[in-house]
Design an enzyme around this catalytic site. Structure first.
Site, mmCIF file in Angstrom:
data_model
loop_
_atom_site.group_PDB
_atom_site.id
_atom_site.type_symbol
_atom_site.label_atom_id
_atom_site.label_comp_id
_atom_site.label_asym_id
_atom_site.label_seq_id
_atom_site.Cartn_x
_atom_site.Cartn_y
_atom_site.Cartn_z
ATOM 1 N N SER A 93 41.656 -32.321 23.874
ATOM 2 C CA SER A 93 40.213 -32.503 23.987
ATOM 3 C C SER A 93 39.593 -32.064 22.665
ATOM 4 O O SER A 93 40.035 -32.490 21.590
ATOM 5 C CB SER A 93 39.738 -31.695 25.194
ATOM 6 N N LYS A 108 34.961 -36.397 25.331
ATOM 7 C CA LYS A 108 35.781 -35.193 25.519
ATOM 8 C C LYS A 108 35.339 -34.399 26.760
ATOM 9 O O LYS A 108 36.177 -33.832 27.456
ATOM 10 C CB LYS A 108 35.749 -34.320 24.257
ATOM 11 N N TYR A 130 31.201 -38.905 21.108
ATOM 12 C CA TYR A 130 32.462 -38.155 21.000
ATOM 13 C C TYR A 130 32.468 -37.013 22.022
ATOM 14 O O TYR A 130 33.438 -36.835 22.764
ATOM 15 C CB TYR A 130 32.613 -37.621 19.570
ATOM 16 N N SER A 156 51.078 -40.781 14.477
ATOM 17 C CA SER A 156 51.282 -41.282 13.112
ATOM 18 C C SER A 156 50.599 -40.405 12.074
ATOM 19 O O SER A 156 50.851 -40.551 10.877
ATOM 20 C CB SER A 156 50.755 -42.726 12.990
#
Ligand code: NDP
Length: 273
Positions: free
Chosen positions: A133, A151, A147, A17
């Site tokens: 990633s 990843k 975060y 989106s």
């Protein structure tokens, strides 16, 4: 929406989106590929690709989306696991709700969608899975511990999965974008209390990150890289798409002493030793 496609392969993109996912879905569709873009939101703007609702944090949503795609096309050839949330916080102060939301989206989301798509690709004896990633998946970035952890986990998962599914004609890789100019900041699970013991440093790091994203490379460059990757028979495990400086940083990371690299990183983010 396109009525005919130059390429009959079915490409599913999560998080289409906005930002990188939207750029990938639009670019591949404009190039004649059959693309199904997905996210939690209903499609609001006209787009050149098809749209399905998919919330990667809901097993039910994942299964029903994949079922709809398979009942329409009987196949999924390429999966781009792109949906993700950023997060900036000290680890000490990070609320468990934010931590859960980021891991549920960035890691468990990749697992849910991949698990559901793998049997289809295995039966086809063919498939590409590209996990978006981050450079934060190659090095622990300051105040992005959760975060980075999400990843790094995607990197590990991808390395393992490659060895399990190659015999079924399924190729898997990660793509690590550097700073890309998107609105990722709007949905980041950031937590910086005004009285944080890490301030003013933490707020300054947030400003540096925002400035890097604002001056980041356009998302279309990630889309162009993806187009090259989906045309390859075999994929390497990792691909970086970034400005030359960030590419250089990720290349020197494994070869210079860890203490020296850490010093460089802290200097870059103006972090006190
Ligand atoms: P955006 O915030 O612009 O896009 C994130 C996308 O993920 C949106 O389409 C959003 O759609 C979707 N999304 C979020 N949560 C869910 C969910 N639960 N289920 C399905 N879709 C979801 O960010 P970017 O385009 O910048 O980021 C895309 C990916 O690239 C992420 O994985 C990010 O970590 C990674 N990345 C970005 C970098 C950058 O500098 N921008 C750098 C390195 C990596 P909706 O809200 O409609 O559901």
């Amino acid at each position: 929406m396109k009525s005919s496609n130059a390429n009959s392969e079915v490409i599913l993109v999560s998080g289409a989106s906005s930002g990188i996912g939207k750029a990938i879905a639009s670019y591949l569709s404009d190039k004649g590929h059959r693309v199904i873009g997905t996210s939690r939101s209903p499609q609001t703007q006209a787009a050149s690709f098809e749209w399905e609702i998919l919330d990667v944090t809901s097993q039910k949503s994942v299964e029903s989306c994949i079922q709809r795609v398979v009942s329409k096309y009987s196949r999924i050839d390429i999966l781009i696991n792109n949906a993700g949330l950023g997060m900036i916080s000290s680890l000490e102060e990070a609320p468990m709700d934010n931590i859960n939301r980021v891991l549920d989206t960035n890691l468990l989301g990749v697992i849910r969608v991949t698990q559901t798509v793998l049997p289809i690709m295995r039966m086809q004896n063919k498939g590409h899975i590209i996990n978006i990633s981050s450079i934060a998946g190659l090095m622990g970035l300051p105040y992005r511990s959760i975060y980075s952890a999400s990843k790094f986990a995607v990197e590990g998962l991808t390395e393992s999965l490659r060895t399990e599914v190659r015999k079924f004609g399924i190729e898997v890789c990660t793509l690590q974008p550097g700073s890309i100019e998107t609105d990722i900041k709007e949905s980041r699970a950031t937590y910086i209390p005004r009285d944080s013991v890490y301030n003013p440093e933490l707020t300054e790091v947030e400003n540096i990150i925002d400035a890097e994203v604002a001056k980041g490379i356009p998302a279309i460059l990630v889309a162009k890289k993806i187009e090259k990757l989906i045309g390859k028979k075999h994929l390497h495990s990792k691909y970086v798409v970034a400005k030359p400086f960030q590419k250089l940083v990720s290349a020197i990371r494994p070869v210079i002493p860890r203490s020296m690299f850490e010093k460089l990183l802290m200097t870059h983010y103006q972090i006190k030793d």
